[in-house]
Design an enzyme around this catalytic site. Sequence first.
Site, PDB file in Angstrom:
ATOM      1  N   HIS A  56       0.755  -1.134  -0.095  1.00 22.75           N
ATOM      2  CA  HIS A  56      -0.124   0.088   0.074  1.00 22.75           C
ATOM      3  C   HIS A  56       1.026   1.261  -0.186  1.00 22.75           C
ATOM      4  O   HIS A  56       0.703   2.131  -0.930  1.00 22.75           O
ATOM      5  CB  HIS A  56      -0.808  -0.185   1.237  1.00 22.75           C
ATOM      6  N   GLU A  57       2.069   1.347   0.789  1.00 23.59           N
ATOM      7  CA  GLU A  57       2.492   2.627   1.355  1.00 23.59           C
ATOM      8  C   GLU A  57       3.375   2.684   0.390  1.00 23.59           C
ATOM      9  O   GLU A  57       3.274   3.518  -0.583  1.00 23.59           O
ATOM     10  CB  GLU A  57       3.194   2.376   2.137  1.00 23.59           C
ATOM     11  N   GLU A 115      -5.909   6.720  -2.609  1.00 25.29           N
ATOM     12  CA  GLU A 115      -5.460   5.700  -1.832  1.00 25.29           C
ATOM     13  C   GLU A 115      -6.250   4.467  -3.028  1.00 25.29           C
ATOM     14  O   GLU A 115      -5.890   3.020  -1.855  1.00 25.29           O
ATOM     15  CB  GLU A 115      -6.518   6.015  -0.673  1.00 25.29           C
ATOM     16  N   HIS A 147       1.921   4.571  -3.104  1.00 28.50           N
ATOM     17  CA  HIS A 147       2.071   6.268  -2.926  1.00 28.50           C
ATOM     18  C   HIS A 147       3.545   6.365  -3.394  1.00 28.50           C
ATOM     19  O   HIS A 147       3.682   6.840  -3.531  1.00 28.50           O
ATOM     20  CB  HIS A 147       1.665   6.020  -1.044  1.00 28.50           C
TER      21      HIS A 147
END
EC number: 3.4.24.-
Length: 438
Positions: free
Chosen positions: A242-243, A269, A246
């Site tokens: 997930h990170e 997101e 980003h």
Amino acid sequence: MINKKKLVTSLVTSSLLATFTLGSFADAHTYIINNEDINKNAQESSIGTLKQNNFKQSTIDSMKPRNLQSFQEDKVFKAPKEKTPITERARKSENALSNSKLNDVRSFTTVNMRTNENERTAAKLKYNGKNTNVWVADNYITDKQAKNIGEEFDNKIDPLVKEKFGEPSDVDHDGKVNILVYDIKDDFETTGSYTGGYFHPRDLYDVPHSNKAEVFYMDTYPSMGTDKNNLNEKKVYSTLAHEYQHMVNANQKLLKEQKEDGMDVWLDEAFAMASEHMYLQKPLDHRIEYYNNSTSIANGHSLIKWNHRGDVLSNYALSYLFSQYLSAQSDNGDKIFKEILQDPANTSEALENAIHKHVDPKMSLGEFMTNFRVALEKKEATGLHGFNGAPGLNSISPKPVRELPQTLAPQGSVMFETTSPIKVPKDKDEKVNYVKVK
């Protein structure tokens, strides 16, 4: 004959009177209303009255003590206004992260999520791998666990995210990203929600409080479990994916395209949770569970206004499900994420460009989002009103609203049931769309 209590609600300046139930019933007529406005800063569009309350906390309270992961948040930080590049002098500093060797200690600037204040956190380098360094600032994490985290990133997460989304930046010229593992100070003990991890764009620049390197921050407690003596590092692997999305997203939008701000948060997101989904190769059940139980979503929570009504967990749920609908409808599947990310147009234009190319050349973004809301209810095996049979998504179960609001925020939506068919009011706002789904 229906014996349940009924509620009479006025819709749009009394142009429509309909009888609504307080719950589902047999032979109901089911409708979805969606505000198709794609401008997240636009005014709400008129349809009825909404008594706002603390939707987020009421939803969390009603779900306890269920899946803890349902309450995981990912703190969102904006890019700094001043974007001073990192200098060669900073890269060569003896305290630079790139000049570290195994068991070296460095001091990181971290963020206290309770106070939103910057703090200093000392961490030791416990894994020095091909594409990542793992720094540990938690006595409950063993050297073996740090190595496991690093190897999982190097061998699985790094190649997956690069393939599906693109390359990270390399502002410190060492070819690696840094993972700081520590107990993020959050509100878990008081509210039940917690920060699973975060990425801060300021680290890519030579600005105050920057760590001047690619860093993302991973939580130990409660993300790895609530028994500090028996933490399970595998629980955060999907959050690593997930990170990392980003970080790749920031590289594309902030550094390569030189944008003032990155991709709209709600879609950034969505892509980050799509990254989790692809890593796990299964649905994010905790996001679906929150969607099914969310009071705010039932009452018209916006898809595109981040932290709408203070209920960011509802935004996570909606963004995740949108990512799955987008890939299900696209003729090139999850490749659409990278294509949208690498389109230099703004978020809405990039999305619509991809929809025109891979879904329907005549469909507007607003129409696509209305079809998304219908798909959440109908879940048809093929076509626009479903997820093309994607496994695990049939558990999606939207709740009908108990009282129709007067207004909906941009990309806010409600589902309601009536005892008899209705006529769409002629004086509704132009961008408000009614769809009969049953």
